[in-house]
Design an enzyme around this catalytic site. Structure first.
Site, PDB file in Angstrom:
ATOM      1  N   GLU A 174       1.488  -0.501  -5.030  1.00 23.28           N
ATOM      2  CA  GLU A 174       0.545   0.554  -5.380  1.00 23.28           C
ATOM      3  C   GLU A 174       1.358   1.844  -5.452  1.00 23.28           C
ATOM      4  OE1 GLU A 174      -3.344   2.992  -3.736  1.00 23.28           O
ATOM      5  OE2 GLU A 174      -1.704   2.485  -2.416  1.00 23.28           O
ATOM      6  N   ASP A 207       0.832  -1.195   0.000  1.00 22.96           N
ATOM      7  CA  ASP A 207       0.000   0.000   0.000  1.00 22.96           C
ATOM      8  C   ASP A 207       0.876   1.258   0.000  1.00 22.96           C
ATOM      9  OD1 ASP A 207      -2.740   1.054   0.400  1.00 22.96           O
ATOM     10  OD2 ASP A 207      -1.950   1.786   2.296  1.00 22.96           O
TER      11      ASP A 207
HETATM   12  C1  GLC Z   1      -4.374   3.039  -0.416  1.00 19.08           C
HETATM   13  C2  GLC Z   1      -5.597   2.158  -0.400  1.00 19.08           C
HETATM   14  C3  GLC Z   1      -6.766   2.950   0.132  1.00 19.08           C
HETATM   15  C4  GLC Z   1      -6.444   3.436   1.531  1.00 19.08           C
HETATM   16  C5  GLC Z   1      -5.125   4.190   1.550  1.00 19.08           C
HETATM   17  C6  GLC Z   1      -4.646   4.435   2.946  1.00 19.08           C
HETATM   18  O1  GLC Z   1      -4.506   4.095  -1.296  1.00 19.08           O
HETATM   19  O2  GLC Z   1      -5.828   1.626  -1.668  1.00 19.08           O
HETATM   20  O3  GLC Z   1      -7.934   2.194   0.129  1.00 19.08           O
HETATM   21  O4  GLC Z   1      -7.454   4.274   2.013  1.00 19.08           O
HETATM   22  O5  GLC Z   1      -4.096   3.494   0.892  1.00 19.08           O
HETATM   23  O6  GLC Z   1      -4.122   3.245   3.507  1.00 19.08           O
END
Ligand code: GLC
Ligand code: CA
Length: 564
Positions: free
Chosen positions: A243, A201
């Site tokens: 991500e 993440d």
């Molecule tokens: C990422 C996740 C999202 C979350 C954020 C904070 O962007 O995909 O759903 O709110 O991280 O952890």
């Protein structure tokens, strides 16, 4: 190279345990329920599951606010149930990736509790503090419009703490070697319990320098290598899927020029341009995004997706392109979110039109990388815009037309199941679609099956074949002496296209015959060596170049040696 890097040609299915299936009847999905649905997932043909956060959490951001990294949230079951699940998945040849949310913790995590209570605590330096009110606290919010600032004052600590996301998600001081050691320990723990890797993440924020004096955060890319080495050493076939919504010119920093950092990244650049292409029937910016994200080491792979659990972020499009997508897919203010995106599910965005849904999925499945699909999209589930922010697209899976879509026996599901209207569970559910050969569910199963037999997409080299019509994308993949070619018409109207497959040398002759993998209409080139196709509105074609003896012709190595 031996082609056993499993993630290069996988089909990943993302789901959240809390909304998949509730076995014990308390209204919340659990690991026992998910375990019972593994046969469904195996039948669908997916080869990996990406599981959203399920660790102990106060759930103020759907579990992306972790309060204990070493435990399963009791509402989902126990560690024992989790291991039953990973074991069940392994028995069916399905790998499990889990979310690793280590940019921040929940403010209820005991590390943060200790840190705020006692300046002498070893945990104090695990977070990012400032005695004075930092300047620019209203800048750099990830959730503009909802999130107020990136620094908040903590009465107990008598100091300000940094939070890139919501104020209940204090950032970990990821530059602290002790925090880094703990991150590795967390990875090691879950690897031991049977997972094949992590969706990491918020990677750009994890590796950024943080602090009250940091004006321009700098990425510490080497950290990614540390994570990678640890993973690979503990378990050779484990991967990190990042991500990172970044610009193409930094992609190689994330993959590592020698392929030594992240195995996979989500291709946000292609995702946004893909939606623009669907909205405008104009594939030119998409082709550009494909080219811009093409360079990568052989061992690296893109994750391709249409929608995920967050909003469709359109922040990287031009203002005009973004407005085109808004107008087509999210015209109402309550469909939009964070001043940059659309929060709807795919099916309602495309008006529930199955031809168009098939086109979108067919396109996504044939772009360079590994497809990632979202639970419920295989049956065309809708959204509930009455639910706040991103929750609208996180409603329970619709299994049947029984009460609450067969998700739970409880009268009070964790989020309401979508009922009534065109996307209600009464019509849109897995049980009904299973009985109809042409349903989206059965189509998805067939396309996954075919996609797995086309490793050229995951492994090969691609070329956008000139077709002189911006509404039509023609792409060819070459790998080990085999080629495949895909044609997608993004317009609602039929189109006629003319193109040459573009192979030369020994393979020029092969290029004259295209065998359709999904239907009976094959194509033979004319005397000029060109193919002429009339392709219906939202039509798509998957072709094998040269004939079906391709497996007899496939070579064992990537580049055949040059003969002199
Ligand atoms: C990422 C996740 C999202 C979350 C954020 C904070 O962007 O995909 O759903 O709110 O991280 O952890
Ligand atoms: Ca339950």
């Amino acid at each position: 190279m031996i082609n056993d890097l499993w993630y290069k040609n996988a089909v990943i299915y993302c789901l959240s345990v809390g909304t998949y299936m509730d076995a014990n009847g308390d209204g919340i999905g659990d690991f026992t329920g998910l375990l019972r649905r593994l046969d469904y997932l195996q039948g669908l043909g997916v080869t990996a599951i990406w599981l959203m956060p399920f660790q102990v959490s106060p759930h103020r951001d759907d579990g992306y606010d972790v309060a204990d990294y070493y435990g399963v949230d009791p509402r989902y079951g126990t560690l024992g149930d989790f291991v039953e699940f990973t074991h069940g998945a392994e028995q069916r040849g399905i790998r499990v990736l889990i979310d690793l949310v280590i940019n921040h913790t929940s403010n209820e995590h005991k590390w943060f509790q200790e840190a705020r209570k006692d300046p002498q605590s070893k945990y104090r330096d695990w977070y990012v503090w400032s005695k004075k009110k930092p300047s620019g606290i209203n800048q750099g919010m990830v959730f503009p419009g909802v999130q107020k600032s990136t620094w908040s004052y903590d009465e107990e600590a008598r100091a300000w703490y940094f939070h890139r996301f919501y104020e209940f998600q204090p950032d970990l001081n990821t530059s602290n070697p002790e925090v880094q050691a703990e991150i590795l320990k967390i990875m090691g723990f879950w690897l031991q319990l049977g997972v094949s890797g992590f969706r990491m993440d918020a990677v750009p924020f994890i590796i950024a320098t943080k602090g009250p004096d940091v004006r321009q955060p700098e990425e510490q890319y080497d950290m990614l290598r540390t994570f990678r080495e640890f993973l690979q050493w503990r378990r050779g076939d484990c991967i990190a899927l990042a991500e990172a919504n970044v610009l193409p010119d930094t992609d190689l920093e994330y993959f590592g020029r020698d392929g030594g950092r992240m195995h996979m990244m989500f291709n946000f650049q292609v995702n946004q341009n893909l939606f623009y292409a669907l909205a405008a029937a104009d594939t030119r910016p998409l082709a550009k995004a494909l080219k811009a994200t093409k360079p990568r080491p052989t061992t690296a792979q893109w994750g391709l997706f249409l929608r995920n659990h967050d909003e469709l972020d359109l922040g990287r499009l031009t203002e005009e392109e973004r407005q085109t997508v808004f107008a087509a897919f999210g015209p109402e203010p309550d469909m939009q979110l964070y001043e940059r995106g659309i929060r709807r599910r795919l099916a309602p965005m495309l008006g529930g039109d199955q031809r168009r849904l098939e086109l979108a999925y067919s396109l996504m499945f044939t772009l360079p990388g590994t497809p990632v699909i979202r639970y419920g999209d295989e049956i065309g589930m809708g959204d509930n815009l009455k639910l706040p922010e991103r929750n609208c697209a996180r409603t329970p899976m619709q299994w049947s037309n029984e009460p609450h879509g067969g998700f739970t026996k409880s009268g009070k599901p964790v989020l309401p199941v979508i009922g009534g209207g065109p996307y209600g569970y009464e019509h849109i559910n897995a049980a009904i679609q299973r009985r109809h050969p042409e349903s989206l569910l059965n189509w998805t199963e067939r396309i996954i099956r075919m996609r797995k037999e086309v490793p050229e997409v995951g492994w090969g080299d691609f070329t956008v074949v000139p077709a002189r019509d911006p509404a039509v994308l023609v792409m060819r993949y070459d790998w080990r002496n085999n080629s495949v070619l895909f044609v997608h018409n993004l317009d609602a109207k039929p189109r006629e296209v003319t193109f040459a497959v573009g192979l030369d040398g020994d393979n020029a002759e092969e290029g004259k015959l295209l065998i359709n993998l999904l239907a009976e209409d094959h194509s033979r080139a004319g005397d000029d060596g060109k193919h002429r196709l009339v392709i219906e509105g939202y039509g798509y074609r998957w072709y094998r170049v040269g004939g079906l003896d391709y497996l007899l012709r496939r070579s064992e190595i990537d580049q055949p040696p040059v003969r002199i």
